[in-house]
Design an enzyme around this catalytic site. Structure first.
Site, PDB file in Angstrom:
ATOM      1  N   PRO A   2       7.525  -0.511 -43.137  1.00  0.00           N
ATOM      2  CA  PRO A   2       6.728  -0.810 -41.948  1.00  0.00           C
ATOM      3  C   PRO A   2       5.464   0.040 -41.862  1.00  0.00           C
ATOM      4  CG  PRO A   2       9.042  -0.438 -41.380  1.00  0.00           C
ATOM      5  CD  PRO A   2       8.860  -0.020 -42.791  1.00  0.00           C
ATOM      6  N   GLU A   3       4.337  -0.614 -41.818  1.00  0.00           N
ATOM      7  CA  GLU A   3       3.064   0.044 -41.581  1.00  0.00           C
ATOM      8  C   GLU A   3       2.508  -0.543 -40.280  1.00  0.00           C
ATOM      9  OE1 GLU A   3       0.529   0.039 -45.087  1.00  0.00           O
ATOM     10  OE2 GLU A   3       2.260  -0.006 -46.423  1.00  0.00           O
ATOM     11  N   HIS A  95      24.860   0.670 -40.961  1.00  0.00           N
ATOM     12  CA  HIS A  95      23.717   1.562 -40.723  1.00  0.00           C
ATOM     13  C   HIS A  95      23.070   1.345 -39.365  1.00  0.00           C
ATOM     14  CE1 HIS A  95      24.187   2.505 -44.933  1.00  0.00           C
ATOM     15  NE2 HIS A  95      23.944   1.264 -45.264  1.00  0.00           N
ATOM     16  N   ARG A 114      18.273   4.110 -44.809  1.00  0.00           N
ATOM     17  CA  ARG A 114      17.860   5.358 -45.456  1.00  0.00           C
ATOM     18  C   ARG A 114      17.721   6.525 -44.483  1.00  0.00           C
ATOM     19  NH1 ARG A 114      13.338   3.597 -49.637  1.00  0.00           N
ATOM     20  NH2 ARG A 114      13.535   5.767 -50.239  1.00  0.00           N
TER      21      ARG A 114
END
Length: 279
Positions: A2-3, A95, A114
């Site tokens: 994601p940017e 997660h 992550r």
DNA sequence: AGCATCACCTGGCTGC
DNA sequence: TGCAGCCAGGTGATGC
């Protein structure tokens, strides 16, 4: 990853569902997502609070609360923010680190394999209502605009590669590896060029390309790569990846000059670019 | 001071 | 086919 365009797409989704909703239940299940304060502090400052209009600077989401605090969320590499109108219908994904039950029965879930992503609540705010630590961020090309003069000023005195500067959040906020490569290609500048060698026309091309490409990527709801890690608030993939000219296209012909796209290394990082038309 | 490098982390991919 | 090992990449810490 994601940017700015992906985070802005998520923000726009939140704007549709969040303002006025109360966080009736907050559950922190992951160990690392809440790390700059205790999970119990985050829960107590978030629970029973009503959300205001969500804001964003760079890759940070800033969700204002009726207490005056702001919930800051950063998705980092693999974070997904998902909205479930009827949460009973879906089992939690692996997660899932934070779950916020809203007062209309819907749920906001944070899924992050992550575990680089981060949530915190802060009351240390600037006059504009955003967290004080956003002062470290450079201008956001969408929220603040990015003129040639401003980019030139931000790059002044720096002695790093163009891609390193574009992805340095203190210089400009919101650009990561994907869009840096696309912006450099659009501006015909090699990502490993040193910023101190840039001419005015090149700086101008970089400023214009930054705004244009980030805006276009928002229109296409961001880029979802092959791993399909990025999805918007409703779980839908973005489509800007089909318009990437260089990122992850090593070996393919450049759409502008036909030369093969290359994957170049500089320092510890890599970049995709066309040596035929970028210099 | 400012630039470079490392640590954090897991899933997907490569190569044997 | 199986599996070890590498790589991705944003940010903050550490090293130079």
């Amino acid at each position: 990853m994601p940017e700015l365009p992906e985070v802005e797409t998520v923000r726009r989704g939140l704007e549709e569902v969040l303002p006025g909703r109360r966080a009736s239940r907050v559950e922190v299940t992951g160990r690392r997502t809440v790390r700059r304060q205790s999970p119990s502090e985050l829960v107590s400052r978030l629970q029973r609070r009503r959300f205001r209009r969500p804001d964003r600077r760079g890759k940070y989401l800033a969700l204002g609360l009726d207490s005056g605090d702001v919930l800051v969320i950063h998705l980092r590499m693999s974070g997904q923010l998902l909205y479930l109108p009827e949460p009973s219908a879906g089992a939690r994904l692996p997660h899932t680190h934070v779950v916020v039950g809203l007062d209309d029965g819907s749920e906001l879930r944070f899924v992050d394999p992550r575990t680089f992503g981060e949530w915190f609540v802060t009351g240390d705010l600037r006059p504009d209502g955003l967290p004080a630590e956003f002062d470290r961020l450079g201008p956001d090309p969408l929220a603040d605009g990015l003129s040639t003069a401003l980019l030139r000023e931000r790059l002044l005195g720096r002695k790093v590669a163009v891609k390193a500067a574009l992805t340095d959040q203190r210089v400009i906020a919101g650009i990561g590896s994907i869009y840096a490569d696309e912006i450099c290609h659009a501006a015909r500048v090699r990502p490993d060029r040193r910023v101190e060698t840039l001419g005015m026309a090149e700086t101008r091309a970089l400023a214009l390309s930054s705004s244009r490409i980030l805006r276009a990527a928002v229109v296409h709801r961001g880029s979802s790569l092959k791993d399909e890690r990025y999805v918007d608030l409703m779980g839908t993939l973005g489509s800007y990846q089909t318009r990437h000219r260089v990122y992850d296209r090593a070996g393919e012909p450049c759409a502008r000059c036909g030369a093969a796209i290359e994957r170049v290394r500089f320092g510890a990082r890599t970049a995709y670019c066309c040596l035929g038309c970028q210099s």
